[in-house]
Design an enzyme around this catalytic site. Structure first.
Site, PDB file in Angstrom:
ATOM      1  N   GLY A 110       0.819  -1.218   0.000  1.00 26.89           N
ATOM      2  CA  GLY A 110       0.000   0.000   0.000  1.00 26.89           C
ATOM      3  C   GLY A 110       0.850   1.263   0.000  1.00 26.89           C
ATOM      4  O   GLY A 110       0.576   2.203  -0.774  1.00 26.89           O
ATOM      5  N   LYS A 167      -1.277 -16.439 -10.816  1.00 21.96           N
ATOM      6  CA  LYS A 167      -0.544 -15.997  -9.620  1.00 21.96           C
ATOM      7  C   LYS A 167      -0.729 -17.022  -8.494  1.00 21.96           C
ATOM      8  O   LYS A 167       0.212 -17.385  -7.786  1.00 21.96           O
ATOM      9  CB  LYS A 167      -1.052 -14.609  -9.212  1.00 21.96           C
ATOM     10  CG  LYS A 167      -0.421 -14.027  -7.952  1.00 21.96           C
ATOM     11  CD  LYS A 167       0.839 -13.230  -8.233  1.00 21.96           C
ATOM     12  CE  LYS A 167       1.774 -13.143  -7.053  1.00 21.96           C
ATOM     13  NZ  LYS A 167       1.379 -12.267  -5.988  1.00 21.96           N
TER      14      LYS A 167
HETATM   15  N1  LIG Z   1       4.215  -7.571  -0.032  1.00 21.83           N
HETATM   16  C1  LIG Z   1       4.199  -8.178  -1.235  1.00 21.83           C
HETATM   17  O1  LIG Z   1       5.239  -8.311  -1.896  1.00 21.83           O
HETATM   18  C2  LIG Z   1       2.925  -8.698  -1.815  1.00 21.83           C
HETATM   19  C3  LIG Z   1       1.720  -8.556  -1.146  1.00 21.83           C
HETATM   20  N2  LIG Z   1       0.562  -8.974  -1.769  1.00 21.83           N
HETATM   21  C4  LIG Z   1      -0.729  -8.828  -1.112  1.00 21.83           C
HETATM   22  O2  LIG Z   1      -0.939  -7.475  -0.721  1.00 21.83           O
HETATM   23  C5  LIG Z   1      -1.709  -7.415   0.484  1.00 21.83           C
HETATM   24  C6  LIG Z   1      -0.970  -6.548   1.501  1.00 21.83           C
HETATM   25  O3  LIG Z   1       0.248  -7.210   1.799  1.00 21.83           O
HETATM   26  P1  LIG Z   1       1.477  -6.442   2.463  1.00 21.83           P
HETATM   27  O4  LIG Z   1       1.537  -5.046   1.972  1.00 21.83           O
HETATM   28  O5  LIG Z   1       2.651  -7.307   2.278  1.00 21.83           O
HETATM   29  O6  LIG Z   1       1.022  -6.446   3.992  1.00 21.83           O
HETATM   30  P2  LIG Z   1       1.518  -5.504   5.204  1.00 21.83           P
HETATM   31  O7  LIG Z   1       1.287  -6.282   6.451  1.00 21.83           O
HETATM   32  O8  LIG Z   1       2.889  -4.979   4.931  1.00 21.83           O
HETATM   33  O9  LIG Z   1       0.517  -4.270   5.120  1.00 21.83           O
HETATM   34  C7  LIG Z   1      -0.716  -4.209   5.748  1.00 21.83           C
HETATM   35  C8  LIG Z   1      -0.697  -2.939   6.542  1.00 21.83           C
HETATM   36  O10 LIG Z   1      -2.003  -2.663   7.024  1.00 21.83           O
HETATM   37  C9  LIG Z   1      -1.872  -2.189   8.359  1.00 21.83           C
HETATM   38  N3  LIG Z   1      -3.128  -2.323   9.081  1.00 21.83           N
HETATM   39  C10 LIG Z   1      -3.772  -3.454   9.435  1.00 21.83           C
HETATM   40  N4  LIG Z   1      -4.915  -3.156  10.088  1.00 21.83           N
HETATM   41  C11 LIG Z   1      -4.978  -1.803  10.149  1.00 21.83           C
HETATM   42  C12 LIG Z   1      -5.897  -0.879  10.730  1.00 21.83           C
HETATM   43  N5  LIG Z   1      -6.999  -1.299  11.335  1.00 21.83           N
HETATM   44  N6  LIG Z   1      -5.628   0.450  10.631  1.00 21.83           N
HETATM   45  C13 LIG Z   1      -4.527   0.888  10.004  1.00 21.83           C
HETATM   46  N7  LIG Z   1      -3.609   0.064   9.434  1.00 21.83           N
HETATM   47  C14 LIG Z   1      -3.839  -1.267   9.515  1.00 21.83           C
HETATM   48  C15 LIG Z   1      -0.795  -3.084   8.914  1.00 21.83           C
HETATM   49  O11 LIG Z   1      -0.294  -2.602  10.155  1.00 21.83           O
HETATM   50  P3  LIG Z   1       0.303  -3.645  11.245  1.00 21.83           P
HETATM   51  O12 LIG Z   1       1.617  -4.107  10.675  1.00 21.83           O
HETATM   52  O13 LIG Z   1       0.410  -2.804  12.467  1.00 21.83           O
HETATM   53  O14 LIG Z   1      -0.677  -4.778  11.364  1.00 21.83           O
HETATM   54  C16 LIG Z   1       0.221  -3.037   7.776  1.00 21.83           C
HETATM   55  O15 LIG Z   1       1.043  -1.900   7.838  1.00 21.83           O
HETATM   56  C17 LIG Z   1      -1.873  -8.865   0.954  1.00 21.83           C
HETATM   57  O16 LIG Z   1      -3.138  -9.340   0.630  1.00 21.83           O
HETATM   58  C18 LIG Z   1      -0.797  -9.626   0.182  1.00 21.83           C
HETATM   59  O17 LIG Z   1      -1.159 -10.956  -0.119  1.00 21.83           O
HETATM   60  C19 LIG Z   1       0.570  -9.539  -3.012  1.00 21.83           C
HETATM   61  C20 LIG Z   1       1.758  -9.728  -3.675  1.00 21.83           C
HETATM   62  C21 LIG Z   1       3.029  -9.332  -3.145  1.00 21.83           C
HETATM   63  C1  LIG Z   2       6.293 -14.572  -3.377  1.00 20.42           C
HETATM   64  C2  LIG Z   2       5.412 -13.511  -3.952  1.00 20.42           C
HETATM   65  C3  LIG Z   2       6.088 -12.163  -3.961  1.00 20.42           C
HETATM   66  C4  LIG Z   2       5.160 -13.915  -5.406  1.00 20.42           C
HETATM   67  O1  LIG Z   2       4.721 -15.231  -5.520  1.00 20.42           O
HETATM   68  C5  LIG Z   2       4.131 -13.390  -3.209  1.00 20.42           C
HETATM   69  O2  LIG Z   2       3.093 -13.174  -3.789  1.00 20.42           O
HETATM   70  C6  LIG Z   2       4.125 -13.574  -1.756  1.00 20.42           C
HETATM   71  O3  LIG Z   2       5.193 -13.512  -1.128  1.00 20.42           O
HETATM   72  O4  LIG Z   2       3.045 -13.774  -1.194  1.00 20.42           O
END
Ligand SMILES: NC(=O)C1=CN([C@@H]2O[C@H](COP(=O)(O)OP(=O)(O)OC[C@H]3O[C@@H](n4cnc5c(N)ncnc54)[C@H](OP(=O)(O)O)[C@@H]3O)[C@@H](O)[C@H]2O)C=CC1
Ligand SMILES: CC(C)(CO)C(=O)C(=O)O
Length: 329
Positions: free
Chosen positions: A12, A204
């Protein structure tokens, strides 16, 4: 264009920084030390494509943000059901919700012609709680091909990939998708609008369904799982069973197992997001990735003994993580 990023974590905050850099009005909604750091010093992105810092507004209060054109949902999918009170202040009549999740989305059977149209997948949308929080008409699908991590509060490490494929549940090329895609491209990201996003979802998912639980169970990286003869065979079997389920719900991922495996192997010594969550003591995001596909196998009569076995042990692991979390507060 006004965008709220709800859950401005690894993905995000990366997307929010890119959109802000291109001139969109971006509001990051986050919490804790990460929020404090972004408020203080902006979002620092460290990337092989060049480092940069962006200073979008950041808050923990969606009422401060008010209605937006798009909510980019960066929460983990297991927080969607509880997200209603955070989302409601962000909505006007036509606000679109773009969910950056892995796995099967809650809108999967929405506007999908065929025998399962309108079917609710309980592992994804228990009792319709996610649909209640995230109304189907607002849903825009997104498949994330980027890999990012929060390296330190306010600091996002971008490892690889810039593609965020998006699409309407009914496959139309809508003005709301086209406009969002334009803003993403202006921010330096790839954002094709797909007529058949479900195909991307399954391609994916063929990787996530195997690598994410196996990595959590073994603590191995993606390359490590590919190197070990037996886990490599396990990945192939899980991918085959997944393709069978996809076909039974009317989608052919149309990619060979060998090609999909080679793509995942290129990620190298990367810890999947599920392994990262395990190491941080956070709940595992496996309902949308694995339980959903086992449920779809039950629905369609597909034989998935290996997915079922891995789901059993990974689900127990997740239960233990949640128990530890509850015990430590
Ligand atoms: N990171 C990646 O490379 C990839 C991620 N994705 C998908 O993207 C999505 C997000 O993943 P990712 O970015 O890694 O996750 P993160 O845990 O890094 O991000 C989620 C964020 O939301 C925050 N959060 C949760 N609840 C609240 C709330 N009530 N108010 C404010 N903030 C809140 C969390 O804070 P806190 O840590 O305090 O809980 C955290 O900072 C997932 O569904 C994942 O599967 C898909 C492909 C790749
Ligand atoms: C490994 C990756 C980045 C791609 O398959 C992913 O989607 C995950 O870590 O959940």
């Amino acid at each position: 264009m006004k965008v709220a990023v709800l859950g401005a974590g690894a993905i995000g905050a990366y997307v929010g920084a890119a959109l802000h850099r291109a001139g969109a009005e971006v509001h990051l909604i986050a919490r804790g030390e990460h929020l404090a750091a972004m408020r203080r010093s902006g979002v620092r992105v460290l990337s092989p494509r060049g480092d940069f810092t962006a200073h979008p507004r950041a808050t923990d209060d969606p009422y401060e943000v008010g209605p937006v054109d798009y909510v980019f949902l960066g929460l983990k999918a297991n927080s969607y059901a509880a997200a209603g009170p955070m989302i409601r202040p962000l909505l006007h009549e036509t606000t679109g919700i773009i969910a950056a999740q892995n796995g099967i989305p809650w809108w999967y059977f929405h506007r999908l012609p065929g025998p399962y149209q309108g079917h609710v997948i309980q592992s994804v949308d228990p009792g319709g709680a996610v649909t209640a929080a995230l109304p189907l008409e607002r849903a825009i699908g997104c498949v994330v091909y980027a890999a990012t991590e929060i390296e330190a509060p306010g600091v996002i490490r971008h490892l690889e990939g810039t593609r965020f494929s998006i699409g309407e549940p009914d496959g139309s090329l809508s003005p709301r998708c086209t406009a969002f895609s334009g803003a993403m491209v202006a921010g330096g990201l790839k954002c094709p609008v797909e007529a058949d996003l479900r195909r991307d979802i399954w391609i994916k998912l063929m990787g996530n369904i195997a690598f994410n639980p196996i990595s959590a169970l073994t603590r191995a990286t993606m390359a490590g799982i590919c190197r070990h003869r037996h886990t490599r065979d396990l990945v192939v079997t899980m991918m085959r069973e997944t393709v069978e389920v996809a076909r039974r719900v009317g989608c052919d991922p149309a990619i060979s197992i060998e090609r999909r495996l080679a793509g995942a192997e290129r990620a190298g010594e990367h810890k999947t997001s599920t392994l990262q969550d395990l190491e941080k003591g956070k709940p595992l995001e496996l309902d949308v990735i694995l339980a959903a596909v086992v449920e779809l196998a039950d629905l369609t009569g597909a034989d998935v003994p290996t997915l079922r076995a891995i789901h059993a042990v990974a689900d127990l692991l997740d239960e233990r993580v949640r128990q530890d979390l509850a015990a430590t507060g």
